[in-house]
Design an enzyme around this catalytic site. Structure first.
Site, PDB file in Angstrom:
ATOM      1  N   LYS A 219     -16.263  12.850  20.802  1.00  0.00           N
ATOM      2  CA  LYS A 219     -16.944  13.906  20.129  1.00  0.00           C
ATOM      3  C   LYS A 219     -17.648  13.201  18.745  1.00  0.00           C
ATOM      4  O   LYS A 219     -18.848  13.644  18.430  1.00  0.00           O
ATOM      5  CB  LYS A 219     -15.861  15.134  19.271  1.00  0.00           C
ATOM      6  CG  LYS A 219     -16.622  15.852  18.772  1.00  0.00           C
ATOM      7  CD  LYS A 219     -15.591  17.363  18.734  1.00  0.00           C
ATOM      8  CE  LYS A 219     -14.621  17.250  18.033  1.00  0.00           C
ATOM      9  NZ  LYS A 219     -14.593  17.425  16.648  1.00  0.00           N
TER      10      LYS A 219
ATOM     11  N   GLY B  91     -16.760  20.331  11.098  1.00  0.00           N
ATOM     12  CA  GLY B  91     -16.666  19.589   9.741  1.00  0.00           C
ATOM     13  C   GLY B  91     -17.586  18.295   9.756  1.00  0.00           C
ATOM     14  O   GLY B  91     -18.135  18.102   8.931  1.00  0.00           O
TER      15      GLY B  91
ATOM     16  N   GLN C 141     -15.904  11.107   7.623  1.00  0.00           N
ATOM     17  CA  GLN C 141     -17.059  12.267   7.528  1.00  0.00           C
ATOM     18  C   GLN C 141     -17.781  11.874   6.172  1.00  0.00           C
ATOM     19  O   GLN C 141     -18.785  11.760   6.152  1.00  0.00           O
ATOM     20  CB  GLN C 141     -16.380  13.535   7.613  1.00  0.00           C
ATOM     21  CG  GLN C 141     -16.188  13.984   8.985  1.00  0.00           C
ATOM     22  CD  GLN C 141     -15.447  15.439   9.061  1.00  0.00           C
ATOM     23  OE1 GLN C 141     -15.305  16.077   8.093  1.00  0.00           O
ATOM     24  NE2 GLN C 141     -15.088  15.676  10.416  1.00  0.00           N
TER      25      GLN C 141
ATOM     26  N   ASP D 237      -6.529  13.006  14.111  1.00  0.00           N
ATOM     27  CA  ASP D 237      -6.811  14.267  14.796  1.00  0.00           C
ATOM     28  C   ASP D 237      -5.456  14.339  15.999  1.00  0.00           C
ATOM     29  O   ASP D 237      -5.525  15.454  16.750  1.00  0.00           O
ATOM     30  CB  ASP D 237      -7.921  14.269  15.639  1.00  0.00           C
ATOM     31  CG  ASP D 237      -9.187  14.377  14.750  1.00  0.00           C
ATOM     32  OD1 ASP D 237      -8.992  14.871  13.841  1.00  0.00           O
ATOM     33  OD2 ASP D 237     -10.221  14.014  14.972  1.00  0.00           O
TER      34      ASP D 237
END
Ligand code: S3P
Length: 441
Positions: free
Chosen positions: A22, A107, A182, A328
């Site tokens: 992802k 996000g 991120q 995660d």
């Protein structure tokens, strides 16, 4: 609300692949859109999160076609290799979107897009679903403002929708207060359009897919320890990008094959970037048997096949340094810890409280419902393993990884486990249920 039902399994057997990574898919779509010329993303993840990123770029004037070697993309399953073809128009080739860019549940998409849009010469608004609109954005907005960005939102820019008035940016030196890929990636994307150098320092290394992709595309980047430094390139060209299987999706199968007796499972073509392999290291410390075979590198990303056999596990103490590379995987690691003998202590993981759900609270609540013994800490959990689990009716809290972790727990529980809200699994792992049923005896 779509429920899935799972019963006690007699073994996890077979050879599988999982859908594309992802994080890498988001970045490939973004970088392909900023490149000049054609980019083909092979084995991309056709999940809802990534499709939101692709539609945002379509709204900014780019042609992005889905296909599976010429045919339309199939959105289910783990073993096909869907392709995405992007016609990039260069760093300043995007056009002002005439409506709000909706990034759904993601996000990664919202934070990275905010960085990428801050230096464009147009106005845009980014938003997401109810869960995403409640997640903290100041972590990207603050440093972007220091670069000269003009961003507005509720709570002084902490909550989406965010209105981004494109401005001329300047590079900054910035020490990230949290280890967040991120935030780091949003600033590197902003750095692509900034004057001068962007220098970032991380407290603990977080996933480095952006850095690897920049290098693969010929964008100069200097990495010294936890410091990354870059200057804006004038342009870069599109190319073929191959996406390995997502270790965060493989994680559910790795834990299932470890804790369900009489299991032997091979997962082929999984990304094993060292900033992502915390689960493999922690499970090995707990006594798991996971062989890493056929190691290779695909476009700067390490890839391997994993062979897992069931083993009894023992509890461990998880140190804060292991947190970013396992971030995660904590929901499913809680399931492994509940199956282990003895106590597992997770500390330094307060970031789990601001994910798609508060993952400390949701895992403590739902696994307790199945009979496990978990205690919440402000920054983690204490899990006293070895209790027998019983099937229960559980909730996903709109969080894909909670839904999948509970389904894995159900494989070891007596009776049936029903996970409500399993439709959220589509955000990251289309075909999860079918793949699980294909290997669970
Ligand atoms: C991601 C970074 C991590 C991770 C998320 C994907 C990325 O988030 O939890 O699922 O692709 O950069 P943080 O940067 O908030 O830790």
């Amino acid at each position: 609300m779509k429920p899935i039902g799972v019963g006690k399994s007699r073994g996890i057997q077979g050879t599988i692949t999982v859908p594309g990574d992802k994080s890498i898919t988001h970045r490939a779509i973004m970088m392909g859109s900023l490149a000049r010329g054609k980019t083909v993303v092979k084995g991309y993840l056709p999940s809802e999160d990534c499709l939101h990123t692709a539609s945002a770029f379509r709204m900014m004037g780019l042609s992005i076609e889905e296909g599976n070697r010429g045919g339309p993309a199939r959105r289910t399953g783990g073993d096909e290799s869907p392709e995405l073809r992007i016609e990039g128009k260069g760093l300043r080739g995007l056009t002002e979107p005439s409506s709000v860019l909706d990034l759904g549940n993601s996000g990664t998409a919202l934070r990275l897009m905010t960085g990428l849009l801050a230096g464009q010469d147009f106005f845009s608004v980014v938003t997401g679903d109810e869960s995403l609109r409640g997640r903290p954005m100041r972590r990207v907005v603050d440093p972007l403002r220091r670069m000269g960005a003009e961003i507005h939102g509720r709570q002084d820019g902490n909550l989406a929708p965010l209105a981004v008035h494109g401005r001329r940016l300047k590079g900054i030196a910035y020490a990230l207060p949290v280890a967040s890929a991120q935030v780091k990636s949003a600033l590197l994307l902003a750095g692509l359009l900034a004057d001068g150098r962007t220098v970032l320092t991380e407290p603990i290394p977080s996933r480095d897919h952006t850095e690897r992709m920049f290098l693969g595309l010929g964008i100069p980047l200097e990495i010294r320890g936890t410091q990354i430094s870059m200057e804006a390139p004038s342009e870069f060209s599109g190319r073929e990008i191959e996406v390995p299987g997502d270790i965060s999706s493989a994680a559910f199968f790795i834990v299932a094959a470890t804790i369900v007796k009489h299991s032997e499972l091979t997962v082929r073509n999984v990304g094993v970037n060292p900033t992502r392999t915390g689960l493999l290291e922690l499970l090995a410390e707990m006594g798991a048997e996971i062989r890493v075979e056929n190691r290779r590198e695909i476009q700067h990303e390490p890839v391997a096949d994993l062979v897992i056999r069931s083993r009894p596990l023992r509890g461990i103490r998880i140190r804060p340094e292991s947190v970013p590379k396992t971030i995660d995987e904590f929901p499913v690691l809680c399931v492994a810890a509940a199956a282990a003998e003895g106590e597992t202590i997770i500390r330094g993981a307060e970031e789990l409280r601001v994910k798609e759900s508060d993952r400390i609270r949701t895992m403590a609540t739902e696994l307790s419902r199945m009979g496990a013994d978990l205690e919440e800490l402000p920054d983690g959990l204490v899990i006293r393993g070895g209790r027998k689990l019983s099937g229960a009716r559980c909730l996903s809290y709109g969080d894909h990884r909670i839904a999948m972790a509970l389904a894995v727990a159900g494989l070891t529980a007596d009776g049936e486990t029903i996970v409500e809200g399993a439709e959220w699994i589509e955000t990251s792992f289309p075909g999860f249920e079918r793949l699980l049923r294909s290997v669970a005896q």
